[in-house]
Motif scaffolding. Structure first.
Motif, PDB file in Angstrom:
ATOM      1  N   LEU A  49     -54.136 -44.365  30.186  1.00 45.53           N
ATOM      2  CA  LEU A  49     -54.108 -45.898  30.212  1.00 45.53           C
ATOM      3  C   LEU A  49     -54.269 -46.073  31.446  1.00 45.53           C
ATOM      4  O   LEU A  49     -54.293 -46.012  32.652  1.00 45.53           O
ATOM      5  N   VAL A  50     -54.927 -47.368  31.421  1.00 47.77           N
ATOM      6  CA  VAL A  50     -54.930 -48.389  32.871  1.00 47.77           C
ATOM      7  C   VAL A  50     -54.275 -49.723  33.190  1.00 47.77           C
ATOM      8  O   VAL A  50     -54.743 -50.463  32.432  1.00 47.77           O
ATOM      9  N   ALA A  51     -53.998 -49.132  34.294  1.00 44.06           N
ATOM     10  CA  ALA A  51     -52.708 -50.606  34.307  1.00 44.06           C
ATOM     11  C   ALA A  51     -53.457 -51.137  35.378  1.00 44.06           C
ATOM     12  O   ALA A  51     -53.778 -51.137  36.858  1.00 44.06           O
ATOM     13  N   LEU A  52     -54.358 -52.810  35.607  1.00 47.92           N
ATOM     14  CA  LEU A  52     -55.629 -53.111  36.181  1.00 47.92           C
ATOM     15  C   LEU A  52     -55.005 -54.573  36.229  1.00 47.92           C
ATOM     16  O   LEU A  52     -55.189 -55.523  36.009  1.00 47.92           O
ATOM     17  N   ASP A  53     -55.395 -54.670  38.011  1.00 45.83           N
ATOM     18  CA  ASP A  53     -55.057 -55.899  38.363  1.00 45.83           C
ATOM     19  C   ASP A  53     -56.591 -56.859  38.266  1.00 45.83           C
ATOM     20  O   ASP A  53     -57.340 -56.418  38.524  1.00 45.83           O
ATOM     21  N   VAL A  54     -56.381 -58.564  37.917  1.00 39.61           N
ATOM     22  CA  VAL A  54     -57.572 -58.890  37.793  1.00 39.61           C
ATOM     23  C   VAL A  54     -57.771 -59.405  39.286  1.00 39.61           C
ATOM     24  O   VAL A  54     -59.251 -58.985  39.404  1.00 39.61           O
ATOM     25  N   GLY A  55     -57.230 -60.512  39.878  1.00 39.12           N
ATOM     26  CA  GLY A  55     -57.589 -61.117  40.757  1.00 39.12           C
ATOM     27  C   GLY A  55     -58.055 -59.651  42.363  1.00 39.12           C
ATOM     28  O   GLY A  55     -57.306 -60.013  43.702  1.00 39.12           O
ATOM     29  N   PHE A  62     -61.536 -58.295  35.617  1.00 35.67           N
ATOM     30  CA  PHE A  62     -62.435 -58.580  34.665  1.00 35.67           C
ATOM     31  C   PHE A  62     -64.359 -57.573  34.787  1.00 35.67           C
ATOM     32  O   PHE A  62     -64.085 -57.173  33.880  1.00 35.67           O
ATOM     33  N   ALA A  63     -64.501 -57.889  36.095  1.00 38.66           N
ATOM     34  CA  ALA A  63     -66.124 -56.793  36.223  1.00 38.66           C
ATOM     35  C   ALA A  63     -65.637 -55.392  36.220  1.00 38.66           C
ATOM     36  O   ALA A  63     -66.442 -54.662  35.054  1.00 38.66           O
ATOM     37  N   CYS A  64     -64.356 -54.955  36.362  1.00 38.16           N
ATOM     38  CA  CYS A  64     -64.222 -54.113  35.831  1.00 38.16           C
ATOM     39  C   CYS A  64     -63.907 -53.186  34.666  1.00 38.16           C
ATOM     40  O   CYS A  64     -64.518 -52.333  34.511  1.00 38.16           O
ATOM     41  N   CYS A  65     -62.795 -53.617  33.749  1.00 33.68           N
ATOM     42  CA  CYS A  65     -62.755 -53.388  33.061  1.00 33.68           C
ATOM     43  C   CYS A  65     -64.267 -53.896  31.491  1.00 33.68           C
ATOM     44  O   CYS A  65     -64.337 -52.885  31.121  1.00 33.68           O
ATOM     45  N   LYS A  66     -65.109 -54.231  32.301  1.00 32.18           N
ATOM     46  CA  LYS A  66     -66.245 -54.495  31.243  1.00 32.18           C
ATOM     47  C   LYS A  66     -67.140 -53.063  32.280  1.00 32.18           C
ATOM     48  O   LYS A  66     -67.590 -52.597  30.433  1.00 32.18           O
ATOM     49  N   ALA A  67     -67.204 -52.940  33.022  1.00 35.37           N
ATOM     50  CA  ALA A  67     -67.219 -52.001  33.469  1.00 35.37           C
ATOM     51  C   ALA A  67     -66.609 -50.377  32.201  1.00 35.37           C
ATOM     52  O   ALA A  67     -67.504 -48.982  32.300  1.00 35.37           O
ATOM     53  N   ILE A  68     -65.729 -50.511  32.451  1.00 38.73           N
ATOM     54  CA  ILE A  68     -65.143 -49.407  31.554  1.00 38.73           C
ATOM     55  C   ILE A  68     -65.676 -49.357  30.331  1.00 38.73           C
ATOM     56  O   ILE A  68     -65.830 -48.109  29.758  1.00 38.73           O
ATOM     57  N   ARG A  69     -65.433 -50.490  29.766  1.00 39.96           N
ATOM     58  CA  ARG A  69     -65.963 -50.801  28.158  1.00 39.96           C
ATOM     59  C   ARG A  69     -67.391 -49.594  28.102  1.00 39.96           C
ATOM     60  O   ARG A  69     -67.651 -49.859  26.816  1.00 39.96           O
ATOM     61  N   LEU A  90     -60.491 -64.143  27.779  1.00 35.91           N
ATOM     62  CA  LEU A  90     -61.388 -63.886  28.325  1.00 35.91           C
ATOM     63  C   LEU A  90     -61.314 -62.177  28.826  1.00 35.91           C
ATOM     64  O   LEU A  90     -62.045 -60.946  28.377  1.00 35.91           O
ATOM     65  N   GLY A  91     -59.815 -61.377  28.974  1.00 28.40           N
ATOM     66  CA  GLY A  91     -59.317 -60.350  29.070  1.00 28.40           C
ATOM     67  C   GLY A  91     -60.181 -59.628  27.387  1.00 28.40           C
ATOM     68  O   GLY A  91     -60.156 -57.851  27.561  1.00 28.40           O
ATOM     69  N   PHE A  92     -58.883 -60.476  26.357  1.00 28.32           N
ATOM     70  CA  PHE A  92     -59.090 -59.684  25.632  1.00 28.32           C
ATOM     71  C   PHE A  92     -60.457 -59.558  25.143  1.00 28.32           C
ATOM     72  O   PHE A  92     -61.233 -59.430  24.761  1.00 28.32           O
ATOM     73  N   ALA A  96     -59.731 -55.661  26.521  1.00 26.84           N
ATOM     74  CA  ALA A  96     -58.134 -55.713  27.086  1.00 26.84           C
ATOM     75  C   ALA A  96     -57.136 -55.592  26.047  1.00 26.84           C
ATOM     76  O   ALA A  96     -57.751 -56.172  25.082  1.00 26.84           O
ATOM     77  N   ASP A  97     -56.275 -54.666  26.532  1.00 28.89           N
ATOM     78  CA  ASP A  97     -55.091 -54.228  25.151  1.00 28.89           C
ATOM     79  C   ASP A  97     -53.949 -55.218  24.949  1.00 28.89           C
ATOM     80  O   ASP A  97     -52.934 -55.577  24.475  1.00 28.89           O
ATOM     81  N   ASP A  98     -53.919 -55.465  26.424  1.00 24.08           N
ATOM     82  CA  ASP A  98     -52.216 -56.064  27.117  1.00 24.08           C
ATOM     83  C   ASP A  98     -52.286 -56.964  28.165  1.00 24.08           C
ATOM     84  O   ASP A  98     -53.663 -56.807  28.835  1.00 24.08           O
ATOM     85  N   TYR A  99     -51.398 -58.026  28.283  1.00 23.89           N
ATOM     86  CA  TYR A  99     -51.991 -58.865  29.491  1.00 23.89           C
ATOM     87  C   TYR A  99     -50.204 -58.777  30.081  1.00 23.89           C
ATOM     88  O   TYR A  99     -49.811 -59.523  29.269  1.00 23.89           O
TER      89      TYR A  99
END
Length: 226
Positions: A49-55, A62-69, A90-92, A96-99
């Protein structure tokens, strides 16, 4: 084997607080200070699991999550200082699975991590078929017309709940409780974001009716036929 969690945040104090809470819960922690470092770790280390800061500067969350997917369906929880609905949506949409909004309770974050990881654990029935939809819970595989849907852990859980009672309308609050557990303050909009993602992925394969909404009541599984 203990679950492995990657904490990605440019603030070392936040990483430290989260690390202590997650380690106390019996999990293994890895850390990254930016998106690119996170992607490098995902490429060489098994992460559950990844706990990922947005800012973050440079590559933001957001860019990191897009690359992960593009390479993995590993669950992602966004950590953010913003509580705007547009950011959540946007995150979902990015997978993303949660926020979780800062400042957050480390205990609440750990509970959400545990809830997400539990969604990936098979229980009872190992396979289910409805129309052209086939789910294998052991393999965490979901196909529509023989083609992989590419669902996130939470999207997979949503379809799993609906597939458990095909034809029945399931109340949104009941579905949220089933998927996220009782320790959540998530709204129906969060669930709706995941359902939109499922519909979009199914539509790309030529299926328009995978999840049907019964206005004012809940949702149910469609016929799942092209």
């Amino acid at each position: 084997m203990s679950p492995s969690v990657l904490i990605v945040d440019d603030d070392p104090d936040i990483r430290n607080v989260v690390r202590i809470a997650v380690e106390r819960a019996g999990m293994v922690v890895h850390e990254a200070a930016d998106g690119r470092s996170a992607l490098e770790q995902l490429g060489r280390t098994h992460i559950d699991l990844v706990a990922l800061d947005v800012g973050m500067p440079g590559m933001d969350g957001f860019a990191c999550c897009k690359a992960i997917r593009t390479r993995s369906s590993v669950p992602v929880i966004f950590l953010t200082a913003h509580d705007d609905e547009i950011d959540r949506v946007l995150g979902f949409e990015l997978g993303a699975d949660d926020y979780v909004t800062k400042p957050f309770s480390p205990r609440e974050l750990v509970l959400r991590i545990k809830a997400i990881l539990a969604r990936g654990q098979p229980a009872g029935t190992t396979e289910a078929i409805h129309g052209d939809l086939h789910i294998d819970f052991n393999r965490h595989s979901s196909t529509l017309g023989g083609v992989d849907l590419g669902l996130t852990v939470t999207e997979f859980a949503v379809l799993g709940v609906l597939l458990g009672r095909p034809g029945f309308v399931i109340d949104r609050n009941a579905m949220i409780d089933t998927i996220y557990g009782g320790n959540t303050s998530l709204s129906g909009r969060t669930l709706d974001s995941h359902v939109r993602n499922i519909r979009a992925k199914a539509k790309a394969l030529g299926y328009e009716d995978v999840v049907e909404t019964v206005r004012g009541v809940g949702m149910r599984l469609g016929t799942c036929t092209a």
